[in-house]
Scaffold this motif. Structure first.
Motif: not given
Length: 676
Positions: A168-169, A180, A182, A193, A195, A232, A243
């Motif tokens: 989930y972001l 922000v 995750i 990851y 961003l 992401l 998002k």
């Protein structure tokens, strides 16, 4: 280098200086984004009208703002803009083509008499904008009353386009920053990851992110306003989760003020009004449109404006139109969360998938076509095609290529201009078939925004007259019609057809040919001169609809361009169950054409090498006539400030509306009474 490219490069340079990025990856990323912007320069349009509510028979005066989609500066790419008036059934009532003049697109649309009450839409676009599906530029127009827009409810389909990984972001707006993070539903996130954050393809952040280490983006580092994309990315720069968040629209707004200058009233009673913008930067100017409207009981709540349109509507796939009220509430953040964003293709661009638009930028009007043999339909190479415009005294000649195709560029003439084309073989023989490429106007298949009526008073403010002596004031008379808006009003035969255009409809629409008229009907397509109803697919292949002229069926290869629109009285289209009255031949649909004489002979107009036609030329602007409803309409003003002389009646009960953009891409939007 265009101004918008200079601004974009400057923004990216600031990002490189102030953001800690991985040098090698970042250089590749930035080069790909710049390449995509150069290959596919995108545009947005916004229609500013002289009112939001009208009556049948009135004129809609309009000005179209054409801006670059990334930085919202007026550009000089497309030379033409198209504006259509769509009725509640999504049929095109009127279509105009506006030519850029002094960087402006100014024109009008006359509402036909007798149209039904309802919410209509103004759809505007350039040929370049047709490269993207689902990014229509829409403006609501109410006919027969006043209404307001309601926020649209979006389905959260954005995440479904990405892999269903259990991660989930989370994006949360704080007082002066955005956090922000995750997380995972079951396990700790172990993979590495990155961003990536951008607003309208302008990159604003790129860096590592992991569970437990949040990324805090301060307000000052997020230089843009509007819809932000938080992506992401995995190790291969593939988007795992995205998002959308609506942030800081005030960053794109250029605030202005409007005040009366009571100390300098003119001798004829005109009152000076001073319009200024204290926040203008050095060298920055405004390009705006101004109207003064009768306020009455209709307030500005529930309207859209240029700010909501450019920052929200035109950046969301399939977004119909949103009221401007979403900009001043947190409602927009929730709306953006369920939206889909395909305009800038960043998911593909990040991985190097840059591409051009399929349709080029329209720099001039072009007439195209092909020449082929009468038997076998083979292309004629090096044939001679002559183009004559008797109205303009214009003549040109072109030769066909190996595919038998020809084109004439620079056909920038006003609407209604008549042309004559004739074609010959290289040896001068006239036994050839001349086919003309017709202008393609895409049907609108999207959804209209939700709305509700706020006022049903249909009194025409601009038509108020003084009572003559001994006159009798009658009560208001209401005339109701149960005939659909698209149906013919010339006779009762149209009731058996699915769609009909009577003589009055044909004259008010102003279609240049039968194919253009038929394209306005949902489910009817025109391909290579043939008309198909609902695809026309059969076991034996695709079959066109049957065509009957004055009740007589013509050959499948008959060219409808042989029939001049001036000779047509009615066009009826039968599809589905209504075709049974035509027998087995009507299985794929029937297009019935009735001429004014009623005895059209197909032998009278054989397939020849000559065509007489008109195209959708550009509209010639006309002067605005002030009225009690709209005493002032100024579609084009440029400068750092403006001093207007307004009628004294505007001092009470009227509202000033100003919209436009600045030379640096900031948006001007003002609506309210003038300050003393």
């Amino acid at each position: 280098m265009p101004m918008y490219m200079r601004k974009l490069l400057f923004t990216i340079l600031l990002i490189c200086v102030h953001t800690a990025l991985y040098a090698q990856t970042d250089n590749v990323l930035l080069s790909r984004i710049l390449r995509q912007v150069q290959l596919f320069p995108q545009e947005k349009t916004y229609v500013f009208t002289d009112a939001d509510s009208y009556q049948a028979g009135q004129r809609i005066n309009l000005r179209v703002f054409l801006v670059n989609a990334v930085v919202h500066q007026t550009d000089s790419m497309s030379r033409y803009v198209y504006v259509e008036l769509l009725n509640p059934e999504r049929l095109v009532v009127k279509r105009v083509r506006l030519l850029r003049s002094n960087q402006d697109f100014v024109g009008y649309i006359d509402i036909p008499e007798g149209v039904a009450k309802g919410r209509y839409m103004l759809r505007s676009y350039t040929q370049n904008m047709l490269n993207l599906e689902g990014y229509e530029s829409l403006k609501s127009i109410f006919i027969g009353g006043h209404g307001k827009l309601l926020p649209f409810k979006y389905d959260d389909t954005l995440s479904e386009s990405f892999s269903k990984i259990d991660i989930y972001l989370n994006v949360k707006r704080l007082s002066n920053s955005v956090k922000v993070s995750i997380s995972s539903g079951n396990n700790i996130v172990k993979n590495e990851y990155r961003l990536f954050v951008h607003c309208r393809s302008i990159p604003l952040y790129f860096g590592k992110i992991s569970e437990g280490k949040d990324v805090i983006l301060c307000r000052d580092s997020l230089s843009q306003g509007g819809i932000y994309s938080f992506q992401l990315l995995d190790g291969n720069l593939k988007t795992v989760v995205e998002k959308l968040f609506f942030l800081y629209p005030e960053k794109e707004h250029c605030a202005i003020s409007a005040k009366w200058d009571a100390s300098d009233t003119t001798d004829d009673g005109m009152l000076p009004c001073l319009i200024t913008a204290d926040g203008l930067r050095e060298g920055e100017t405004m390009d705006v449109s101004v109207r003064v409207e009768y306020a009455g009981m209709n307030d500005v709540k529930g309207r859209s404006n240029i700010l909501s349109h450019l920052l929200f509507d035109m950046d969301v796939a399939g977004c119909p139109e949103e009221p401007a009220s979403i900009l001043s509430s947190k409602e927009a953040e929730g709306l953006a969360g369920g939206c889909n964003w395909k305009r800038y293709r960043m998911d593909d661009v990040i991985r190097g998938g840059c591409k051009k638009g399929r349709i080029g930028i329209e720099k001039t009007a072009v007439i195209r076509g092909r020449v082929e043999t009468l038997i076998g339909h083979k292309p004629i190479k090096e044939g001679v095609v002559n183009l004559i415009s008797p109205d303009k005294g214009f003549y040109a000649m072109a030769k066909t290529d190996a595919q038998g195709r020809f084109s004439f560029e620079g056909m920038d003439f006003p609407e209604g201009t008549q042309y004559v084309l004739n074609a010959f073989t290289k040896a001068g023989k006239s036994w050839v078939k001349l086919l003309l490429d017709e202008e393609d106007f895409p049907p609108y298949a999207g959804q209209f925004p939700s709305f509700e009526w706020t006022e049903h008073d249909t009194t025409r403010v601009d038509a108020m007259l003084d009572m003559p002596k001994d006159g009798v004031l009658m009560d208001e008379v209401h005339v109701f019609s149960h005939q659909p808006a698209y149906a013919s009003r010339s006779d009762a035969y149209a009731r058996t057809a699915d769609f009909s255009f009577g003589l009055r409809d044909i004259e008010s629409i102003g279609a240049t040919c039968l194919h253009e008229l038929l394209r306005r009907i949902p489910g009817v397509t025109v391909d290579l001169g043939k008309c198909y109803v609902r695809g026309g697919a059969t076991v034996g292949g695709r079959r066109p609809a049957a065509v009957a002229i004055d009740g007589i069926f013509v050959n499948e290869d008959y060219d409808l361009d042989n029939i001049q629109m001036a000779d047509v009285e009615r066009v009826d289209v039968f599809k589905g169950g209504s075709t049974v009255i035509w027998g087995a031949i009507g299985g794929m649909g029937v297009i019935s054409i009735t001429t004014k004489k009623g005895d059209f002979k197909t032998d009278d107009v054989p397939l020849t090498n000559t065509k007489i036609f008109t195209t959708l030329g550009y509209q010639v602007p006309e002067c605005f006539t002030p009225n009690q409803r709209i005493p002032v309409w100024l579609p084009s003003l440029r400068g750092r400030s403006f001093r207007l002389l307004l009628p004294s009646v505007c001092r009470s009960g009227y509202r000033l509306v100003i919209e436009g953009v600045t030379s640096e891409g900031r948006i001007v939007s003002y609506a309210g009474a003038l300050e003393e």
